[in-house]
Design a protein around this motif. Sequence first.
Motif, PDB file in Angstrom:
ATOM      1  N   ASN A 248       0.841  -1.115   0.051  1.00  0.00           N
ATOM      2  CA  ASN A 248      -0.122   0.048   0.178  1.00  0.00           C
ATOM      3  C   ASN A 248       0.960   1.438   0.050  1.00  0.00           C
ATOM      4  O   ASN A 248       1.394   1.681   1.063  1.00  0.00           O
ATOM      5  N   PRO A 249       1.236   1.705  -1.121  1.00  0.00           N
ATOM      6  CA  PRO A 249       1.976   3.145  -1.269  1.00  0.00           C
ATOM      7  C   PRO A 249       1.512   4.305  -0.712  1.00  0.00           C
ATOM      8  O   PRO A 249       2.189   5.212  -0.385  1.00  0.00           O
ATOM      9  N   TYR A 250       0.162   4.073  -0.374  1.00  0.00           N
ATOM     10  CA  TYR A 250      -0.406   5.192   0.241  1.00  0.00           C
ATOM     11  C   TYR A 250      -0.157   5.352   1.758  1.00  0.00           C
ATOM     12  O   TYR A 250      -0.768   6.126   2.490  1.00  0.00           O
ATOM     13  N   SER A 251       0.481   4.199   2.330  1.00  0.00           N
ATOM     14  CA  SER A 251       0.499   4.032   3.771  1.00  0.00           C
ATOM     15  C   SER A 251       1.547   4.797   4.140  1.00  0.00           C
ATOM     16  O   SER A 251       1.446   5.472   5.295  1.00  0.00           O
ATOM     17  N   ASN A 252       2.678   4.971   3.888  1.00  0.00           N
ATOM     18  CA  ASN A 252       3.798   5.657   4.414  1.00  0.00           C
ATOM     19  C   ASN A 252       5.175   5.811   3.289  1.00  0.00           C
ATOM     20  O   ASN A 252       4.771   5.435   2.082  1.00  0.00           O
ATOM     21  N   ARG A 253       5.904   6.755   3.658  1.00  0.00           N
ATOM     22  CA  ARG A 253       6.945   7.324   2.943  1.00  0.00           C
ATOM     23  C   ARG A 253       7.578   6.176   2.155  1.00  0.00           C
ATOM     24  O   ARG A 253       7.844   5.978   1.055  1.00  0.00           O
ATOM     25  N   GLU A 254       8.046   5.186   2.966  1.00  0.00           N
ATOM     26  CA  GLU A 254       8.801   3.885   2.647  1.00  0.00           C
ATOM     27  C   GLU A 254       8.029   3.042   1.727  1.00  0.00           C
ATOM     28  O   GLU A 254       8.596   2.540   0.773  1.00  0.00           O
ATOM     29  N   SER A 255       6.639   2.941   1.799  1.00  0.00           N
ATOM     30  CA  SER A 255       6.191   1.870   0.890  1.00  0.00           C
ATOM     31  C   SER A 255       5.740   2.673  -0.456  1.00  0.00           C
ATOM     32  O   SER A 255       5.896   1.986  -1.551  1.00  0.00           O
ATOM     33  N   ARG A 256       5.755   4.057  -0.505  1.00  0.00           N
ATOM     34  CA  ARG A 256       5.757   4.869  -1.573  1.00  0.00           C
ATOM     35  C   ARG A 256       6.969   4.625  -2.453  1.00  0.00           C
ATOM     36  O   ARG A 256       6.817   4.283  -3.663  1.00  0.00           O
ATOM     37  N   ILE A 257       8.101   4.690  -1.806  1.00  0.00           N
ATOM     38  CA  ILE A 257       9.253   4.561  -2.587  1.00  0.00           C
ATOM     39  C   ILE A 257       9.708   3.204  -3.198  1.00  0.00           C
ATOM     40  O   ILE A 257       9.861   2.964  -4.331  1.00  0.00           O
ATOM     41  N   LEU A 258       9.221   1.960  -2.194  1.00  0.00           N
ATOM     42  CA  LEU A 258       9.209   0.599  -2.515  1.00  0.00           C
ATOM     43  C   LEU A 258       8.416   0.488  -3.793  1.00  0.00           C
ATOM     44  O   LEU A 258       8.770  -0.286  -4.700  1.00  0.00           O
ATOM     45  N   PHE A 259       7.425   0.983  -3.695  1.00  0.00           N
ATOM     46  CA  PHE A 259       6.309   0.876  -4.970  1.00  0.00           C
ATOM     47  C   PHE A 259       6.980   1.110  -6.404  1.00  0.00           C
ATOM     48  O   PHE A 259       6.682   0.683  -7.340  1.00  0.00           O
ATOM     49  N   SER A 260       7.838   2.018  -6.282  1.00  0.00           N
ATOM     50  CA  SER A 260       8.655   2.433  -7.526  1.00  0.00           C
ATOM     51  C   SER A 260       9.467   1.226  -8.279  1.00  0.00           C
ATOM     52  O   SER A 260       9.905   1.510  -9.423  1.00  0.00           O
ATOM     53  N   THR A 261       9.484   0.284  -7.525  1.00  0.00           N
ATOM     54  CA  THR A 261      10.267  -1.043  -7.544  1.00  0.00           C
ATOM     55  C   THR A 261       9.572  -1.934  -8.406  1.00  0.00           C
ATOM     56  O   THR A 261      10.006  -2.798  -9.152  1.00  0.00           O
ATOM     57  N   TRP A 262       8.443  -1.697  -8.428  1.00  0.00           N
ATOM     58  CA  TRP A 262       7.057  -2.695  -9.066  1.00  0.00           C
ATOM     59  C   TRP A 262       6.998  -2.261 -10.492  1.00  0.00           C
ATOM     60  O   TRP A 262       7.348  -1.009 -10.797  1.00  0.00           O
ATOM     61  N   ASN A 263       7.114  -3.113 -11.161  1.00  0.00           N
ATOM     62  CA  ASN A 263       6.761  -2.899 -12.638  1.00  0.00           C
ATOM     63  C   ASN A 263       5.448  -3.018 -13.232  1.00  0.00           C
ATOM     64  O   ASN A 263       4.852  -3.884 -12.853  1.00  0.00           O
ATOM     65  N   LEU A 264       5.015  -2.381 -14.360  1.00  0.00           N
ATOM     66  CA  LEU A 264       4.245  -2.354 -15.307  1.00  0.00           C
ATOM     67  C   LEU A 264       4.741  -3.297 -16.190  1.00  0.00           C
ATOM     68  O   LEU A 264       5.289  -2.692 -17.475  1.00  0.00           O
ATOM     69  N   ASP A 265       4.659  -4.515 -16.141  1.00  0.00           N
ATOM     70  CA  ASP A 265       5.319  -5.466 -17.258  1.00  0.00           C
ATOM     71  C   ASP A 265       4.364  -5.847 -18.500  1.00  0.00           C
ATOM     72  O   ASP A 265       3.307  -6.189 -18.489  1.00  0.00           O
ATOM     73  N   HIS A 266       5.155  -5.573 -19.671  1.00  0.00           N
ATOM     74  CA  HIS A 266       4.577  -6.057 -20.841  1.00  0.00           C
ATOM     75  C   HIS A 266       4.621  -7.686 -21.164  1.00  0.00           C
ATOM     76  O   HIS A 266       5.636  -8.108 -21.106  1.00  0.00           O
ATOM     77  N   ARG A 267       3.279  -8.204 -21.121  1.00  0.00           N
ATOM     78  CA  ARG A 267       3.260  -9.790 -21.460  1.00  0.00           C
ATOM     79  C   ARG A 267       3.829 -10.143 -22.658  1.00  0.00           C
ATOM     80  O   ARG A 267       4.723 -10.675 -22.757  1.00  0.00           O
TER      81      ARG A 267
END
Length: 339
Positions: A248-267
Motif C-alpha cells: 500500500n504505497p498510500y500508507s507511508n513514505r517507505e512503501s511509496r518509495i518501494l512501490f517504484s520498484t514494482w513493474n508495469l510489465d508487458h506480457r
Amino acid sequence: MGSNSSTQKHMKIFKIRTLKGDGKYGIGCRNLNELLEKGCKKFKLPLNSARVCLYDDGTELSDEYLRNLPDNTELVLLAAEQTWEGFVTDIDRFLNAFYSRQTDVTEAARKLLSDEQAPQRRKILVDFIQNLNENISAENREDDNLWFEGLEPRYKNKSSYMRSSCESRIRSYMKEVQSSATTIDPAVRDEYKKLAETMCDELRAVKYNGCYFDRTEEKTGRLCTAEGWFSCQGPFDMDECGSKHSINPYSNRESRILFSTWNLDHRIEKKRTVLPRLTEALTERNGRQINWKYFFNLLFTLENLKLVHIACHKKTSHHLACDDSMIYVKRKPARRIKR
C-alpha cells in the motif's frame, strides 16, 4: 572533489542483522557486494554464499532492488543454507495489542503458518502488520506530511502524486515508441511517425492512464482497492502471484518509495515483439490499414500490462507473439444493392 562528492551521494545506510541475536547495526554501502563484504566482516560470517534479504518479507536482494530501497531499511544477512521468510515472530506483538490471552491466540496463529498455505498467509499477515499503524486513510498533504517528504509542493494529495507516477511510466513507453522511428526503414518512417502521433493523441485523451494508480478512481479504472492496496498479478506466464506480494504505497513514505520498484510489465514484450511487429506490418501492409488501436492497447493498457513485484518480473524472453489477425483493420464486405 567532484568525484568524491558523487561517491558520497550514492552511499546508502541500512540496518542489518543476522538470524542469531536481536542486535542490528547500521552499514553504509554503494552496492550489494560492498554490503555483503562489510556485513560478513561485522558478523564474522563467511562471504562465500552469503545473501541479504528484506527483514519484512524475506525478499532476496539484487543490486537493482537495493538501489531503490530507502535508507534505514532493515535487512537480514544469511549464511549458506540459512533461510528467512519474514518477521513471523512480530505476529506476537500484533496479537498482544488486541488480545489478552496472547499465548492461546499466538499458538493458533503459528498453526495457520505451518501448513501448505503458510507462504500465502504469512505474506498477508506481514503486510497487515507492517501497515497497521500507518496513516493510510489520510489523503491531503497537511494530514500526512511525512508521506510527502521529498516530493514537489505541487502535489497536494496522495492520489495526485500516484496518478502522476503512473502517467510518468506510460509517458516513458510513449517516448520509446517515438524514439524507435530513427531505426526504421525510411520508406515507412513517415507512416510510423503518423501512427505514433495518433497513439500519442489517444494517450492524452485518456490522461496517460494515470487512473491505474489512483485510489479515488472508479473501481474499473484502478489497479488498487479503495484504500490503496495493490496486489502483484504474478509473472507474465502465470495467472497469479504465488507469493501473494502486496503493498500500500498510500500508507507511508517507505512503501511509496518501494512501490517504484514494482513493474508495469508487458506480457507481449514491447521492445522485442510489439514494436518490431508494428514495423513489419507497415512494410508488408500492401495498402491495408494498420489497426493502430490494437498496438496501442498492447503498449499502454491493461490488455497487455501486468503490475508485478520486482521478484516476479522475469527478464528472460517471453516468447509471446502478436495476434496477426488483429494487425490490420478488417474490411467490411461490400453491401449488395437491391434492384
